[in-house]
Design a protein around this motif. Sequence first.
Motif, PDB file in Angstrom:
ATOM      1  N   THR A 193       0.849  -1.191   0.000  1.00  0.00           N
ATOM      2  CA  THR A 193       0.000   0.000   0.000  1.00  0.00           C
ATOM      3  C   THR A 193       0.887   1.244   0.000  1.00  0.00           C
ATOM      4  O   THR A 193       1.986   1.230   0.568  1.00  0.00           O
ATOM      5  N   PRO A 194       0.440   2.338  -0.602  1.00  0.00           N
ATOM      6  CA  PRO A 194       1.315   3.512  -0.735  1.00  0.00           C
ATOM      7  C   PRO A 194       1.534   4.287   0.557  1.00  0.00           C
ATOM      8  O   PRO A 194       2.568   4.944   0.707  1.00  0.00           O
ATOM      9  N   LEU A 195       0.590   4.229   1.500  1.00  0.00           N
ATOM     10  CA  LEU A 195       0.688   5.049   2.706  1.00  0.00           C
ATOM     11  C   LEU A 195       1.082   4.261   3.944  1.00  0.00           C
ATOM     12  O   LEU A 195       1.942   4.679   4.708  1.00  0.00           O
ATOM     13  N   SER A 196       0.452   3.136   4.155  1.00  0.00           N
ATOM     14  CA  SER A 196       0.761   2.335   5.339  1.00  0.00           C
ATOM     15  C   SER A 196       2.029   1.518   5.131  1.00  0.00           C
ATOM     16  O   SER A 196       2.176   0.852   4.105  1.00  0.00           O
ATOM     17  N   PRO A 197       2.952   1.541   6.101  1.00  0.00           N
ATOM     18  CA  PRO A 197       4.168   0.739   5.958  1.00  0.00           C
ATOM     19  C   PRO A 197       3.930  -0.748   6.185  1.00  0.00           C
ATOM     20  O   PRO A 197       4.839  -1.557   5.965  1.00  0.00           O
ATOM     21  N   TRP A 198       2.724  -1.095   6.633  1.00  0.00           N
ATOM     22  CA  TRP A 198       2.398  -2.488   6.944  1.00  0.00           C
ATOM     23  C   TRP A 198       1.447  -3.110   5.927  1.00  0.00           C
ATOM     24  O   TRP A 198       1.184  -4.310   5.979  1.00  0.00           O
ATOM     25  N   GLY A 199       0.906  -2.324   5.004  1.00  0.00           N
ATOM     26  CA  GLY A 199      -0.231  -2.765   4.207  1.00  0.00           C
ATOM     27  C   GLY A 199       0.120  -3.491   2.926  1.00  0.00           C
ATOM     28  O   GLY A 199       1.149  -3.252   2.292  1.00  0.00           O
ATOM     29  N   ARG A 402       6.822   8.441   8.999  1.00  0.00           N
ATOM     30  CA  ARG A 402       6.970   8.007   7.600  1.00  0.00           C
ATOM     31  C   ARG A 402       7.691   9.094   6.806  1.00  0.00           C
ATOM     32  O   ARG A 402       7.125   9.673   5.859  1.00  0.00           O
ATOM     33  N   PRO A 403       8.935   9.432   7.152  1.00  0.00           N
ATOM     34  CA  PRO A 403       9.609  10.548   6.480  1.00  0.00           C
ATOM     35  C   PRO A 403       9.818  10.330   4.989  1.00  0.00           C
ATOM     36  O   PRO A 403       9.982  11.287   4.226  1.00  0.00           O
ATOM     37  N   GLU A 404       9.801   9.066   4.552  1.00  0.00           N
ATOM     38  CA  GLU A 404      10.048   8.770   3.144  1.00  0.00           C
ATOM     39  C   GLU A 404       8.807   8.956   2.276  1.00  0.00           C
ATOM     40  O   GLU A 404       8.886   8.883   1.042  1.00  0.00           O
ATOM     41  N   VAL A 405       7.651   9.210   2.894  1.00  0.00           N
ATOM     42  CA  VAL A 405       6.392   9.362   2.163  1.00  0.00           C
ATOM     43  C   VAL A 405       5.753  10.684   2.560  1.00  0.00           C
ATOM     44  O   VAL A 405       5.681  11.011   3.750  1.00  0.00           O
ATOM     45  N   ASP A 406       5.279  11.444   1.581  1.00  0.00           N
ATOM     46  CA  ASP A 406       4.594  12.703   1.883  1.00  0.00           C
ATOM     47  C   ASP A 406       3.336  12.441   2.696  1.00  0.00           C
ATOM     48  O   ASP A 406       2.644  11.439   2.504  1.00  0.00           O
ATOM     49  N   ALA A 407       3.032  13.368   3.607  1.00  0.00           N
ATOM     50  CA  ALA A 407       1.815  13.256   4.414  1.00  0.00           C
ATOM     51  C   ALA A 407       0.593  13.261   3.495  1.00  0.00           C
ATOM     52  O   ALA A 407       0.578  13.960   2.473  1.00  0.00           O
ATOM     53  N   PRO A 408      -0.447  12.499   3.847  1.00  0.00           N
ATOM     54  CA  PRO A 408      -1.633  12.437   2.981  1.00  0.00           C
ATOM     55  C   PRO A 408      -2.340  13.770   2.823  1.00  0.00           C
ATOM     56  O   PRO A 408      -3.024  14.001   1.824  1.00  0.00           O
TER      57      PRO A 408
END
Length: 435
Positions: A193-199, A402-408
């Motif tokens: 998944t693009p946002l969750s690191p676990w998904g 999640r510094p590697e992914v922009d905030a939603p």
Amino acid sequence: MTPSGRIQAAADLLAAVAEEARRPADAIANDFFRARRYIGGGDRRAVSELAWGAIRQKLRLDWHLARLGVQPSARLLLIAHLVLVERWTPQKLAGHYTGDRFAPAALDRAEIELVRRLAAARLLDEAMPEGIRLNLPDWALPGLKERFGDRLAEETAAMEGAAPLDLRANLLRTSRDEARQALAAEGIAAQPTPLSPWGLRVEDRKPVSATDAFRGGLVEVQDEGSQLIALLADARPGMRVADYCAGAAGKTLAMAAAMGNRGHIVACDVSAPRLEGAGKRLRRAGVDNAERHLLQPGDKWRKRRGRSFDRVLVDAPCTGSGTWRRNPDARMRTGAQDLAELSAKQAEILEDASELVRPGGRLVYATCSLLPEEDEMQVARFLERHADFVVCPVPGLWAGLRPEVDAPDPAPMLALSPARHGTDGFFVAVMERRP
């Protein structure tokens, strides 16, 4: 089953849903198919897709039937769906409504005329009121207009689509990559998944619960948006955490995994059956730092444990407007009175749960609603009553998690939606009690 038999079964399922209008349709469907074990897996999916397609468009289909002076019924609702949504011709419809064994009864003269008139119409009609055109109940329209503004049509269209199947890799037993490989070995393709690191997202509706990966506790079914609520709770090893409206413990499981089974987490709920189901999931996932607590009237548990928790998550009961693509019948099961009652209940739960938060600890308020009355407005009223709490802006929290992914979203409180984020509609606000 023959195609005609599937149509009749779908009509029977729609009739069962109509008879218990206040009960969730998925629970009715489970009972319906349990009582008809002769219906195989492929037929169940086909019957469900027909019935759910009609339920998803029920507001519009009812409008068309009423405009033609027809009293809606399960049979006519399905006929209208086949003509207006599936675009069946009158000839094709008559070829399945034959009255043969297992097939629906043949169309009578009035129904033949109804089909003829429906075939000349289009599902979306310029004469429709705004709410019907957008497939929204009138009571929810003002709140959703406030939420989405000029994006309302885009968001409501996304709510009509089918929801993906999201899984959460259980970090107590595996990693996301290992879980993905385990699923692939059983014929189930999944993407991160693009946002969750676990998904992990499974595009096709596969029977995940029948896999060894699921039975062994490597993965849990959980929408990516729900995973993000657990992520933003930022439960860490060694903390004391309360999941105040735990239900079946989906977020308890995610937070326990984030804590690495170190510290203590309490799953609270007012329903003993839900907590019993939570116990089974906790055991399968290998969680051993959690306990369950049944909240009861007059319970002194909260008072005895006041101001002792580092994190308190309140996933409050709500209208569920964010899950309408997954539960389309909820549009009709919920009304303005429900919204008023739930808003009062949410305020009460927030008051009670806030007593558990220690100075410097955090209160995380979440809903699966898109309505501001249950979300930002609820938080604003709480903060007016509690000057010792302050909002922790989500973008700042996100940067640390999640510094590697922009905030939603750049807003201080996070509102997820199907069109913008590909998740169910979720709201989350993180508040910290001043030291």
